[in-house]
Motif scaffolding. Sequence first.
Motif, mmCIF file in Angstrom:
data_model
loop_
_atom_site.group_PDB
_atom_site.id
_atom_site.type_symbol
_atom_site.label_atom_id
_atom_site.label_comp_id
_atom_site.label_asym_id
_atom_site.label_seq_id
_atom_site.Cartn_x
_atom_site.Cartn_y
_atom_site.Cartn_z
ATOM 1 N N ALA A 15 0.815 -1.221 0.000
ATOM 2 C CA ALA A 15 0.000 0.000 0.000
ATOM 3 C C ALA A 15 0.850 1.273 0.000
ATOM 4 N N LEU A 16 1.941 1.281 0.740
ATOM 5 C CA LEU A 16 2.761 2.485 0.833
ATOM 6 C C LEU A 16 3.612 2.706 -0.411
ATOM 7 N N GLY A 17 3.559 1.777 -1.362
ATOM 8 C CA GLY A 17 4.272 1.953 -2.614
ATOM 9 C C GLY A 17 3.351 2.255 -3.777
ATOM 10 N N LEU A 18 2.042 2.382 -3.511
ATOM 11 C CA LEU A 18 1.078 2.629 -4.585
ATOM 12 C C LEU A 18 0.367 3.964 -4.339
ATOM 13 N N ALA A 19 -0.876 4.066 -4.793
ATOM 14 C CA ALA A 19 -1.565 5.361 -4.777
ATOM 15 C C ALA A 19 -1.947 5.823 -3.379
ATOM 16 N N LEU A 20 -1.995 4.918 -2.409
ATOM 17 C CA LEU A 20 -2.409 5.310 -1.063
ATOM 18 C C LEU A 20 -1.537 6.426 -0.510
ATOM 19 N N ARG A 21 -0.249 6.387 -0.796
ATOM 20 C CA ARG A 21 0.645 7.422 -0.274
ATOM 21 C C ARG A 21 0.318 8.780 -0.886
ATOM 22 N N SER A 22 0.021 8.808 -2.196
ATOM 23 C CA SER A 22 -0.363 10.068 -2.834
ATOM 24 C C SER A 22 -1.683 10.586 -2.276
ATOM 25 N N ASN A 23 -2.631 9.658 -2.005
ATOM 26 C CA ASN A 23 -3.904 10.061 -1.404
ATOM 27 C C ASN A 23 -3.679 10.769 -0.074
ATOM 28 N N LEU A 24 -2.858 10.157 0.770
ATOM 29 C CA LEU A 24 -2.619 10.733 2.090
ATOM 30 C C LEU A 24 -1.832 12.041 2.004
ATOM 31 N N SER A 25 -0.952 12.154 1.017
ATOM 32 C CA SER A 25 -0.216 13.413 0.849
ATOM 33 C C SER A 25 -1.185 14.572 0.647
ATOM 34 N N VAL A 26 -2.199 14.347 -0.175
ATOM 35 C CA VAL A 26 -3.195 15.391 -0.430
ATOM 36 C C VAL A 26 -4.006 15.668 0.827
ATOM 37 N N GLU A 27 -4.499 14.614 1.468
ATOM 38 C CA GLU A 27 -5.372 14.781 2.622
ATOM 39 C C GLU A 27 -4.648 15.395 3.810
ATOM 40 N N PHE A 28 -3.333 15.136 3.927
ATOM 41 C CA PHE A 28 -2.563 15.708 5.032
ATOM 42 C C PHE A 28 -2.096 17.129 4.727
ATOM 43 N N GLY A 29 -2.464 17.642 3.559
ATOM 44 C CA GLY A 29 -2.162 19.030 3.235
ATOM 45 C C GLY A 29 -0.798 19.277 2.647
ATOM 46 N N LEU A 30 -0.072 18.233 2.192
ATOM 47 C CA LEU A 30 1.224 18.449 1.555
ATOM 48 C C LEU A 30 1.001 19.043 0.166
ATOM 49 N N ASP A 31 1.715 20.124 -0.156
ATOM 50 C CA ASP A 31 1.573 20.712 -1.480
ATOM 51 C C ASP A 31 2.439 19.953 -2.482
ATOM 52 N N GLU A 32 2.441 20.433 -3.734
ATOM 53 C CA GLU A 32 3.175 19.734 -4.788
ATOM 54 C C GLU A 32 4.662 19.624 -4.469
ATOM 55 N N ASN A 33 5.254 20.688 -3.966
ATOM 56 C CA ASN A 33 6.678 20.682 -3.667
ATOM 57 C C ASN A 33 7.012 19.695 -2.548
ATOM 58 N N GLU A 34 6.199 19.666 -1.501
ATOM 59 C CA GLU A 34 6.453 18.754 -0.377
ATOM 60 C C GLU A 34 6.239 17.301 -0.789
ATOM 61 N N THR A 35 5.205 17.039 -1.596
ATOM 62 C CA THR A 35 4.970 15.681 -2.078
ATOM 63 C C THR A 35 6.099 15.234 -2.992
ATOM 64 N N ALA A 36 6.585 16.137 -3.831
ATOM 65 C CA ALA A 36 7.699 15.803 -4.722
ATOM 66 C C ALA A 36 8.941 15.429 -3.924
ATOM 67 N N GLN A 37 9.204 16.155 -2.835
ATOM 68 C CA GLN A 37 10.357 15.815 -1.995
ATOM 69 C C GLN A 37 10.186 14.452 -1.353
ATOM 70 N N LEU A 38 8.976 14.157 -0.884
ATOM 71 C CA LEU A 38 8.716 12.846 -0.284
ATOM 72 C C LEU A 38 8.962 11.728 -1.303
ATOM 73 N N GLU A 39 8.453 11.905 -2.519
ATOM 74 C CA GLU A 39 8.617 10.881 -3.542
ATOM 75 C C GLU A 39 10.070 10.757 -3.984
ATOM 76 N N LEU A 40 10.776 11.879 -4.070
ATOM 77 C CA LEU A 40 12.174 11.844 -4.485
ATOM 78 C C LEU A 40 13.021 11.068 -3.486
ATOM 79 N N TRP A 41 12.865 11.378 -2.196
ATOM 80 C CA TRP A 41 13.646 10.665 -1.192
ATOM 81 C C TRP A 41 13.226 9.199 -1.081
ATOM 82 N N SER A 42 11.965 8.916 -1.337
ATOM 83 C CA SER A 42 11.515 7.527 -1.345
ATOM 84 C C SER A 42 12.220 6.744 -2.447
ATOM 85 N N ASN A 43 12.350 7.359 -3.635
ATOM 86 C CA ASN A 43 13.053 6.697 -4.739
ATOM 87 C C ASN A 43 14.532 6.503 -4.423
#
Length: 569
Positions: A265-293
């Motif tokens: 689940a944490l490697g699929l769309a659920l993480r993007s869903n929670l990023s939006v719901e927790f109020g992370l903007d595009e820049n913060e979500t991009a940083q999360l995904e970059l460090w995850s990669n």
Amino acid sequence: MLLPNLLASRRGRLGAFFALYVTEGIPLGFAITAIAYYLRKQGVGPAEIGAFVGSFYVPWAFKWAFGPFVDVFRSKRFGHRRAWIIAMQLLLSATLAVLVVFDLPAQLGLFTAVLFVHNTFGAIQDVAIDSLACNTLHEDERGLANGLMFAGAAIGQAIGGSGVLFMTAYTGFQSSFFFVAGSILLITFFIVLPMKESAVQRIQGAAGEAGEAGASGESEPSGGGLRQAGREMREFAVTSFRSFMGTRGAFAGVGFCLLPMGAMALGLALRSNLSVEFGLDENETAQLELWSNIVTAIGMVLGGWLSDKLGRRSTLFVYFCLMSLPTAWLAWKLQQLGYVMPRPAGARQPEFALLLWIASLVYNVFNGLMYGTRAAIMMDVTNPKVAGTQFTAYMAMSNLAIAVGATWQGITIEAFGYPVTLGIDAAVGLLLLLLLPMIRPPREGEEAADAPARRARGSAWVLALLCLAWLPFSQWGEAFGKARGVVDLFFTLIFVMSAVLLTAAWAMLPRQPLTRAAPWIALALLAVYVRKFFDPGLPVQLATGVVALAGAALLLGLARQRWSELSLS
């Protein structure tokens, strides 16, 4: 400007295949990160997003079917595999340009359909790239090249996911389609167009063209080419089925690949869903995904090294357990904090954002440790004589499992909430531990001569009973309540598996009324997938019930066959 032919040197080949795999990762990162984030921000529900992400993986589950066409249809002017790669990259870019005209989320259905076609071109490109690699890389280059290819895919995901999200904060989302298309075309222009397949490769490609008509030399005659592609597909089905049934380890590998690759689940769309719901903007979500990669890539290298030192089964046992830990921890924390059902996007919530960062980074370390090791253990049970065919089929089944996983998770989030979905995912991810001891090469004298035939008959019995189970489910499925959609999804998987067995029987067993009907019933079982697009009324239930009953009857007949073609000599 004269561009170099990278296939002419060792460094050039390594760089070329790294770049080619970047083009495979870009659309994946774009879909499961950037588009999923955007859709959730526009108010699209987790179930629709899960189905969208799941559909993205479906073409990769059937990429083996494209192999014969890539092998058979050739261009002398542009090169055998190079022509396919150029064509697919142009089509990938063109379909991305088409996507700009759709109004999201209002036209999500049409958008998903076009992106499905787009990803089909990506799967065909993957077949052509792998074929070119097999015929181009020298033996002493293949290990490093494969590592660089996986790294290229990870970089591509970062470009298509994090790169797009970084950019959209300044340019808006619509422009991202042109950015992704342009990224692919840059590699087409600077890497693929200057390529020249070697003389050896041209000779190999021409070997299958002897005696074929066509003065222009652009491609084979359609009739002969299609017949040859059909023969290759039939041979693939027979070879794969024999390999799967041939040993206990290979047969267990089928179930191993059809189950989720640990907690997912944490490697699929659920993480993007929670990023939006927790109020992370595009820049913060991009940083999360970059460090995850980044941490995933580091884990891949470390995991492969550890598995060579400590053994694959023992290390995989630990990796699968560790993947469930951050998933279960996040489920517990969300339940404890009262964050259960999906919520609209809101203001940034630092305490929840921190939880997501911790769970995601820890999970991706363990996911990286698992990834390469899991592929390596499947090679251990692959028959060396048919390694390409069998391993390709295993990887295709893994992609099907990802598609199913993304879909059921979206349904479950809307029905039961995030903690339950994460908890189920953590538990289901451990099911692989039951099969892990059996994923090993056979010992001498371990297999009875009729063991493969018995496995085929047993598989037919089990699938027949599961197809029959559709009939009571269609009548009393409401008893499952909110879980009905998830159960219905797994019946789709059962129908697909039944269709595969029927196709193998048609290709392998002697001609008789039973086997002559097999391909038609197999097609019908695959076609019932479209029931999800119609109102689940009596006509749809009746049609699906008839197909399920016909499939079960045919499978029961196959369960009584001798399957002597599978017996070990």
